[in-house]
Design a protein around this motif. Sequence first.
Motif, PDB file in Angstrom:
ATOM      1  N   GLY A  26       0.781  -1.228   0.000  1.00  0.00           N
ATOM      2  CA  GLY A  26       0.000   0.000   0.000  1.00  0.00           C
ATOM      3  C   GLY A  26       0.811   1.274   0.000  1.00  0.00           C
ATOM      4  N   PHE A  27       2.131   1.171  -0.059  1.00  0.00           N
ATOM      5  CA  PHE A  27       2.981   2.355  -0.148  1.00  0.00           C
ATOM      6  C   PHE A  27       4.276   1.962  -0.849  1.00  0.00           C
ATOM      7  CE2 PHE A  27       6.051   1.385   3.269  1.00  0.00           C
ATOM      8  CZ  PHE A  27       5.372   0.414   3.982  1.00  0.00           C
ATOM      9  N   THR A  28       5.078   2.968  -1.192  1.00  0.00           N
ATOM     10  CA  THR A  28       6.318   2.725  -1.933  1.00  0.00           C
ATOM     11  C   THR A  28       7.414   2.307  -0.961  1.00  0.00           C
ATOM     12  OG1 THR A  28       5.623   4.433  -3.495  1.00  0.00           O
ATOM     13  CG2 THR A  28       7.904   3.661  -3.647  1.00  0.00           C
ATOM     14  N   PHE A  29       7.456   1.016  -0.700  1.00  0.00           N
ATOM     15  CA  PHE A  29       8.331   0.452   0.332  1.00  0.00           C
ATOM     16  C   PHE A  29       9.788   0.880   0.149  1.00  0.00           C
ATOM     17  CE2 PHE A  29       9.559  -2.610   3.466  1.00  0.00           C
ATOM     18  CZ  PHE A  29      10.733  -3.188   3.009  1.00  0.00           C
ATOM     19  N   SER A  30      10.257   0.931  -1.074  1.00  0.00           N
ATOM     20  CA  SER A  30      11.690   1.097  -1.334  1.00  0.00           C
ATOM     21  C   SER A  30      12.238   2.457  -0.936  1.00  0.00           C
ATOM     22  CB  SER A  30      11.992   0.827  -2.801  1.00  0.00           C
ATOM     23  OG  SER A  30      11.290   1.758  -3.618  1.00  0.00           O
ATOM     24  N   ILE A  31      11.383   3.428  -0.640  1.00  0.00           N
ATOM     25  CA  ILE A  31      11.878   4.746  -0.249  1.00  0.00           C
ATOM     26  C   ILE A  31      11.790   4.977   1.254  1.00  0.00           C
ATOM     27  CG2 ILE A  31      11.300   5.734  -2.489  1.00  0.00           C
ATOM     28  CD1 ILE A  31       8.952   7.173  -1.162  1.00  0.00           C
ATOM     29  N   TYR A  32      11.242   4.007   1.962  1.00  0.00           N
ATOM     30  CA  TYR A  32      11.026   4.153   3.397  1.00  0.00           C
ATOM     31  C   TYR A  32      12.176   3.579   4.210  1.00  0.00           C
ATOM     32  CZ  TYR A  32       6.247   5.861   3.132  1.00  0.00           C
ATOM     33  OH  TYR A  32       5.147   6.632   2.908  1.00  0.00           O
ATOM     34  N   VAL A  33      12.546   4.289   5.268  1.00  0.00           N
ATOM     35  CA  VAL A  33      13.423   3.749   6.290  1.00  0.00           C
ATOM     36  C   VAL A  33      12.590   2.793   7.141  1.00  0.00           C
ATOM     37  CG1 VAL A  33      14.779   4.273   8.349  1.00  0.00           C
ATOM     38  CG2 VAL A  33      14.897   5.776   6.344  1.00  0.00           C
ATOM     39  N   MET A  34      13.132   1.598   7.350  1.00  0.00           N
ATOM     40  CA  MET A  34      12.397   0.580   8.101  1.00  0.00           C
ATOM     41  C   MET A  34      13.093   0.301   9.425  1.00  0.00           C
ATOM     42  SD  MET A  34       9.844  -0.050   6.190  1.00  0.00           S
ATOM     43  CE  MET A  34       9.165  -1.428   7.147  1.00  0.00           C
ATOM     44  N   SER A  35      12.293   0.091  10.434  1.00  0.00           N
ATOM     45  CA  SER A  35      12.845  -0.190  11.761  1.00  0.00           C
ATOM     46  C   SER A  35      12.057  -1.309  12.431  1.00  0.00           C
ATOM     47  CB  SER A  35      12.769   1.054  12.648  1.00  0.00           C
ATOM     48  OG  SER A  35      13.514   2.118  12.128  1.00  0.00           O
ATOM     49  N   TRP A  36      12.727  -1.970  13.337  1.00  0.00           N
ATOM     50  CA  TRP A  36      12.072  -2.903  14.256  1.00  0.00           C
ATOM     51  C   TRP A  36      12.142  -2.291  15.654  1.00  0.00           C
ATOM     52  CZ3 TRP A  36       9.295  -7.154  13.138  1.00  0.00           C
ATOM     53  CH2 TRP A  36       9.449  -7.750  11.885  1.00  0.00           C
ATOM     54  N   TYR A  37      11.014  -2.301  16.338  1.00  0.00           N
ATOM     55  CA  TYR A  37      10.915  -1.901  17.726  1.00  0.00           C
ATOM     56  C   TYR A  37      10.439  -3.108  18.532  1.00  0.00           C
ATOM     57  CZ  TYR A  37      11.075   3.122  16.541  1.00  0.00           C
ATOM     58  OH  TYR A  37      11.449   4.378  16.109  1.00  0.00           O
ATOM     59  N   ARG A  38      10.576  -3.005  19.836  1.00  0.00           N
ATOM     60  CA  ARG A  38       9.986  -4.026  20.687  1.00  0.00           C
ATOM     61  C   ARG A  38       9.425  -3.375  21.946  1.00  0.00           C
ATOM     62  NH1 ARG A  38      15.439  -7.398  22.493  1.00  0.00           N
ATOM     63  NH2 ARG A  38      16.359  -5.783  23.849  1.00  0.00           N
ATOM     64  N   GLN A  39       8.410  -4.031  22.499  1.00  0.00           N
ATOM     65  CA  GLN A  39       7.803  -3.534  23.726  1.00  0.00           C
ATOM     66  C   GLN A  39       7.488  -4.705  24.639  1.00  0.00           C
ATOM     67  OE1 GLN A  39       4.583  -0.725  23.246  1.00  0.00           O
ATOM     68  NE2 GLN A  39       4.993   0.041  25.302  1.00  0.00           N
ATOM     69  N   ALA A  40       8.106  -4.676  25.791  1.00  0.00           N
ATOM     70  CA  ALA A  40       7.861  -5.687  26.811  1.00  0.00           C
ATOM     71  C   ALA A  40       6.828  -5.152  27.799  1.00  0.00           C
ATOM     72  CB  ALA A  40       9.161  -6.034  27.523  1.00  0.00           C
ATOM     73  N   PRO A  41       6.111  -6.040  28.479  1.00  0.00           N
ATOM     74  CA  PRO A  41       5.095  -5.596  29.443  1.00  0.00           C
ATOM     75  C   PRO A  41       5.686  -4.660  30.487  1.00  0.00           C
ATOM     76  CG  PRO A  41       4.880  -7.943  29.054  1.00  0.00           C
ATOM     77  CD  PRO A  41       6.148  -7.503  28.364  1.00  0.00           C
ATOM     78  N   GLY A  42       5.040  -3.523  30.681  1.00  0.00           N
ATOM     79  CA  GLY A  42       5.477  -2.571  31.694  1.00  0.00           C
ATOM     80  C   GLY A  42       6.690  -1.750  31.321  1.00  0.00           C
ATOM     81  N   LYS A  43       7.156  -1.904  30.076  1.00  0.00           N
ATOM     82  CA  LYS A  43       8.344  -1.162  29.640  1.00  0.00           C
ATOM     83  C   LYS A  43       8.012  -0.275  28.453  1.00  0.00           C
ATOM     84  CE  LYS A  43      11.854  -4.403  31.261  1.00  0.00           C
ATOM     85  NZ  LYS A  43      13.091  -5.161  30.889  1.00  0.00           N
ATOM     86  N   GLU A  44       8.853   0.734  28.238  1.00  0.00           N
ATOM     87  CA  GLU A  44       8.667   1.616  27.092  1.00  0.00           C
ATOM     88  C   GLU A  44       9.075   0.899  25.801  1.00  0.00           C
ATOM     89  OE1 GLU A  44       9.362   5.959  29.229  1.00  0.00           O
ATOM     90  OE2 GLU A  44      10.619   5.339  27.546  1.00  0.00           O
ATOM     91  N   ARG A  45       8.491   1.365  24.714  1.00  0.00           N
ATOM     92  CA  ARG A  45       8.863   0.833  23.408  1.00  0.00           C
ATOM     93  C   ARG A  45      10.324   1.158  23.139  1.00  0.00           C
ATOM     94  NH1 ARG A  45       4.599   1.545  18.659  1.00  0.00           N
ATOM     95  NH2 ARG A  45       3.453   0.299  20.196  1.00  0.00           N
ATOM     96  N   GLU A  46      11.052   0.184  22.631  1.00  0.00           N
ATOM     97  CA  GLU A  46      12.493   0.324  22.412  1.00  0.00           C
ATOM     98  C   GLU A  46      12.824   0.112  20.946  1.00  0.00           C
ATOM     99  OE1 GLU A  46      16.613  -1.952  23.910  1.00  0.00           O
ATOM    100  OE2 GLU A  46      14.678  -2.947  24.074  1.00  0.00           O
ATOM    101  N   LEU A  47      13.645   1.012  20.396  1.00  0.00           N
ATOM    102  CA  LEU A  47      14.129   0.846  19.029  1.00  0.00           C
ATOM    103  C   LEU A  47      15.193  -0.243  19.018  1.00  0.00           C
ATOM    104  CD1 LEU A  47      14.331   1.708  16.059  1.00  0.00           C
ATOM    105  CD2 LEU A  47      15.946   3.490  16.779  1.00  0.00           C
ATOM    106  N   VAL A  48      14.990  -1.261  18.190  1.00  0.00           N
ATOM    107  CA  VAL A  48      15.906  -2.395  18.124  1.00  0.00           C
ATOM    108  C   VAL A  48      16.905  -2.238  16.980  1.00  0.00           C
ATOM    109  CG1 VAL A  48      16.057  -4.887  17.765  1.00  0.00           C
ATOM    110  CG2 VAL A  48      14.195  -3.934  19.151  1.00  0.00           C
ATOM    111  N   ALA A  49      16.398  -1.937  15.784  1.00  0.00           N
ATOM    112  CA  ALA A  49      17.272  -1.868  14.612  1.00  0.00           C
ATOM    113  C   ALA A  49      16.606  -1.041  13.528  1.00  0.00           C
ATOM    114  CB  ALA A  49      17.580  -3.266  14.083  1.00  0.00           C
ATOM    115  N   THR A  50      17.440  -0.385  12.712  1.00  0.00           N
ATOM    116  CA  THR A  50      16.971   0.448  11.612  1.00  0.00           C
ATOM    117  C   THR A  50      17.791   0.154  10.378  1.00  0.00           C
ATOM    118  OG1 THR A  50      16.250   2.215  13.100  1.00  0.00           O
ATOM    119  CG2 THR A  50      16.673   2.829  10.822  1.00  0.00           C
TER     120      THR A  50
END
Length: 116
Positions: A26-50
């Motif tokens: 649904g969008f032009t994937f190839s121009i987007y920066v992609m990241s993985w985040y993670r969120q554990a219970p009771g913790k803030e969302r954390e940037l894992v990799a970009t």
Amino acid sequence: QVQLVESGGGVVQPGGSLRLSCAASGFTFSIYVMSWYRQAPGKERELVATITSTGGSTNYADSVKGRFTISRDNAKNTVYLQMNSLKPEDTAVYLCDAKFLNSDFWGQGTQVTVSS
């Protein structure tokens, strides 16, 4: 319609490996920066990799450096996260994110549980 669909999560023993995928549409994937985040219970969302739009540059959180690898296949509109040497503290919901200028799209996440 924009969609980011994560898959590949599950339950794994400490020291094991998983490979997460995030399929985009649904969008032009190839121009987007992609990241993985993670969120554990009771913790803030954390940037894992970009990874940059071309895949030429990557960045990782200190907590996963040397164990996780982010990659992308622009022909398949998919970003991956290879996770090795998993630890119990890696347990979280893992979400993928796509950013370009003012656009920011998120997936629903996939659960990763590291437990013996």
